[in-house]
Every structure is written in structure tokens, then in C-alpha cells.
Write a protein that holds these residues in place. Structure first.
Motif, PDB file in Angstrom:
ATOM      1  N   ARG A 193       0.846  -1.198   0.000  1.00  0.00           N
ATOM      2  CA  ARG A 193       0.000   0.000   0.000  1.00  0.00           C
ATOM      3  C   ARG A 193       0.881   1.247   0.000  1.00  0.00           C
ATOM      4  O   ARG A 193       2.038   1.209   0.449  1.00  0.00           O
ATOM      5  N   PRO A 194       0.366   2.362  -0.486  1.00  0.00           N
ATOM      6  CA  PRO A 194       1.133   3.613  -0.436  1.00  0.00           C
ATOM      7  C   PRO A 194       1.463   3.980   1.006  1.00  0.00           C
ATOM      8  O   PRO A 194       0.721   3.668   1.930  1.00  0.00           O
ATOM      9  N   GLY A 195       2.603   4.626   1.172  1.00  0.00           N
ATOM     10  CA  GLY A 195       3.003   5.041   2.513  1.00  0.00           C
ATOM     11  C   GLY A 195       4.493   4.898   2.729  1.00  0.00           C
ATOM     12  O   GLY A 195       5.264   4.707   1.780  1.00  0.00           O
ATOM     13  N   ASN A 203      17.388   2.796   5.766  1.00  0.00           N
ATOM     14  CA  ASN A 203      16.865   3.960   5.040  1.00  0.00           C
ATOM     15  C   ASN A 203      15.356   3.841   4.841  1.00  0.00           C
ATOM     16  O   ASN A 203      14.802   2.733   4.795  1.00  0.00           O
ATOM     17  N   GLU A 204      14.703   5.011   4.709  1.00  0.00           N
ATOM     18  CA  GLU A 204      13.256   5.012   4.545  1.00  0.00           C
ATOM     19  C   GLU A 204      12.848   5.579   3.191  1.00  0.00           C
ATOM     20  O   GLU A 204      13.551   6.409   2.606  1.00  0.00           O
ATOM     21  N   TYR A 205      11.683   5.078   2.718  1.00  0.00           N
ATOM     22  CA  TYR A 205      11.193   5.431   1.393  1.00  0.00           C
ATOM     23  C   TYR A 205       9.674   5.617   1.463  1.00  0.00           C
ATOM     24  O   TYR A 205       9.005   5.071   2.347  1.00  0.00           O
ATOM     25  N   GLU A 206       9.150   6.352   0.495  1.00  0.00           N
ATOM     26  CA  GLU A 206       7.716   6.524   0.378  1.00  0.00           C
ATOM     27  C   GLU A 206       7.223   5.841  -0.896  1.00  0.00           C
ATOM     28  O   GLU A 206       7.676   6.165  -2.002  1.00  0.00           O
ATOM     29  N   VAL A 207       6.322   4.892  -0.724  1.00  0.00           N
ATOM     30  CA  VAL A 207       5.714   4.226  -1.879  1.00  0.00           C
ATOM     31  C   VAL A 207       4.582   5.096  -2.407  1.00  0.00           C
ATOM     32  O   VAL A 207       3.670   5.474  -1.671  1.00  0.00           O
ATOM     33  N   ARG A 224       9.947   6.786  -3.728  1.00  0.00           N
ATOM     34  CA  ARG A 224      10.990   7.804  -3.672  1.00  0.00           C
ATOM     35  C   ARG A 224      11.732   7.710  -2.350  1.00  0.00           C
ATOM     36  O   ARG A 224      11.172   7.312  -1.322  1.00  0.00           O
ATOM     37  N   ALA A 225      12.995   8.088  -2.381  1.00  0.00           N
ATOM     38  CA  ALA A 225      13.819   8.081  -1.180  1.00  0.00           C
ATOM     39  C   ALA A 225      13.442   9.248  -0.275  1.00  0.00           C
ATOM     40  O   ALA A 225      13.177  10.354  -0.750  1.00  0.00           O
ATOM     41  N   LEU A 226      13.415   8.998   1.023  1.00  0.00           N
ATOM     42  CA  LEU A 226      13.138  10.047   1.996  1.00  0.00           C
ATOM     43  C   LEU A 226      14.431  10.558   2.624  1.00  0.00           C
ATOM     44  O   LEU A 226      14.486  10.929   3.791  1.00  0.00           O
TER      45      LEU A 226
END
Length: 262
Positions: A193-195, A203-207, A224-226
Motif C-alpha cells: 500500500r502507499p506510505g 533507510n526510509e522510502y515513500e511508496v 521515492r527516497a526520503l
């Protein structure tokens, strides 16, 4: 002429080979690779079946396993399965995308076109979660005339009733059923799901969503990379859902981060 490895009952090579025609005429044991393409639809597991071309030397015009083929002499089961998928159906995947369901033995004698047909196979069975559109598949006309989705329970019932429209091997169907019984549900890209997600390295990313490859219809995660410049990336959904072995432990490659923890 197509040559096959003559194998033991466990599917091990003996060092001898036989041509395909002789193998079926004399009942010489050889290896094949079968792939079940599956999806979830309205809470039910569905399987992709191919309809064998009318010119096939066995079971012409009947519905069969998603993809199946003989393993050429010197080849291995998994790469052979990947190649058959691409050649017969135009489905392109990596070897790692196939989940192993096990091996089984198929042995029978019958007659096609007035000639004896003796089959003795050690079958390597794989499962692929891939919600393809049959209308957009590139079928190999000399092998396959059609591909359709059917609920797994309906196929099981048809095979049990010896429905003559089908030549699906009972042994492979039982392996698929056992495989599905070992997991809570088939891995599905719809679980993505998006988020916000955290990579197992930290590392964290946003779908942003899940798109499809324009040629193969393979589900692709757009994210995208956060951190840093926040670049936009795509990755096959199958890779997104993978687990990774590191320092003796198993990690989910990407883990969803709830809003209250972000």
C-alpha cells in the motif's frame, strides 16, 4: 532433434540421454519442469491454464498446467522453467521469482494418433504469483492456443471428475494444493500500500503506488527516497516483497511504517 537426460527415480542424471521421440515411445524416464501461475481474485485462488495447441503430439486441445516443458539434456529445472514461461506464454521472470512446490512422478501409457505413448517423468513443480492478463500474453502458436484463469477449486473438481477438457496432472495439482496450504495466502503485490517503508538496512522510502510494466505487465513499485535528493525509483513488486538473509537472520526487504511511528 531434442535430447533429454535419462534420470533415476529421484530425478538424478544417469549420464545417458535419449531423444524425445524415443523417450515417449519406450517409456524412458526423463525430467520436466512445470509452473503454476496463480493469483487471488475475490478471496479465491485462481490458476492460469494453457490450452494445448491442436498439433501437439499429446493431449491436443486440452487445458493443462500454466507452463510445462521437457528439461533439455544438460539443463537444470529452474532455468528451464523460466525459459518455458517466456517461450510459451511471453511471461518474463527471474529464477528467484519461482517458488518451489516440490517434485512428483508422472507415469502412464496411452495412445495418440494411433501410436503408443509411454510417459515417465520426474516433474519439478514451481509456483509463480503473477496476475497477468491472458489477452495480452504472447502465446507460442505451435504450443499454446489459449490461456485462461479458472478458480483452483473448479479445476480440482474437474480433474477429480475426469473432465475430458482437461489434462492437468493430478500429481502436480496435489503439490500446488499442498504448497498453498503451507502459507497463509499467496504473496500478492496488492499487499503493497502507499506510505512509508523502512529498508532492512535502515533507510526510509515513500511508496507512491504500484504500476505495471508496459510490455510484460509485471507489477512495479514506484517509490521515492526520503533522504538525500529524494530520487524517484521503480522496483519489481516481487523484489519488494522478498526476504533477505543477513548475518544468519532473515529480514523483510521493506517493512511498512505505520503513521504513528513515522
Amino acid at each position: 532433434m531434442e535430447y533429454l537426460d535419462i534420470v533415476t527415480e529421484k530425478g538424478e542424471r544417469t549420464g545417458l540421454v535419449a531423444d524425445r521421440v524415443s523417450a515417449h515411445a519406450k517409456g524412458i524416464r526423463h525430467r520436466t519442469a512445470h509452473v503454476w501461475v496463480i493469483r487471488e481474485k475475490a478471496g479465491r485462488v485462481e490458476v492460469l491454464l494453457q490450452k494445448r495447441a491442436e498439433g501437439k503430439d499429446s493431449f491436443p486441445g486440452k487445458y493443462d498446467t500454466s507452463s510445462a516443458g521437457h528439461i533439455p539434456a544438460g539443463d537444470e529445472p529452474r532455468p528451464s522453467a523460466v525459459r518455458e514461461l517466456s517461450e510459451e506464454l511471453g511471461i518474463y521472470v527471474r529464477e528467484a521469482d519461482l517458488q518451489e512446490a516440490g517434485t512428483c512422478r508422472i507415469k502412464f501409457e496411452t495412445e495418440f494418433y494411433g501410436k503408443p505413448f509411454k510417459d515417465d517423468e520426474v516433474v519439478f513443480v514451481y509456483v509463480l504469483k503473477n496476475d497477468v492478463n491472458p489477452a495480452q500474453l504472447t502465446l507460442q502458436p505451435e504450443e499454446v492456443s489459449e490461456a485462461i484463469w479458472l478458480p483452483l477449486d473448479e479445476v480440482q473438481a474437474a480433474v477429480a471428475a475426469r473432465d475430458e477438457r482437461f489434462c492437468v496432472p493430478q500429481e502436480g495439482l496435489e503439490l500446488l494444493t499442498a504448497f498453498l496450504g503451507k502459507v497463509e495466502k499467496p504473496v500478492s503485490y496488492t499487499d503493497i500500500r502507499p506510505g512509508r517503508y523502512r529498508h532492512f538496512k535502515g533507510n526510509e522510502y515513500e511508496v507512491l503506488g504500484v504500476a505495471r510494466h508496459s510490455e510484460t505487465e509485471e507489477p512495479m513499485v514506484v517509490y521515492r527516497a526520503l533522504y538525500g535528493s529524494g530520487g524517484l525509483w521503480v522496483r519489481p513488486a516481487s523484489m519488494w516483497l522478498e526476504t533477505v538473509e543477513r548475518d544468519g537472520r532473515t529480514y523483510q526487504r521493506f517493512t511498512y511504517v505505520p503513521e504513528n511511528e513515522a
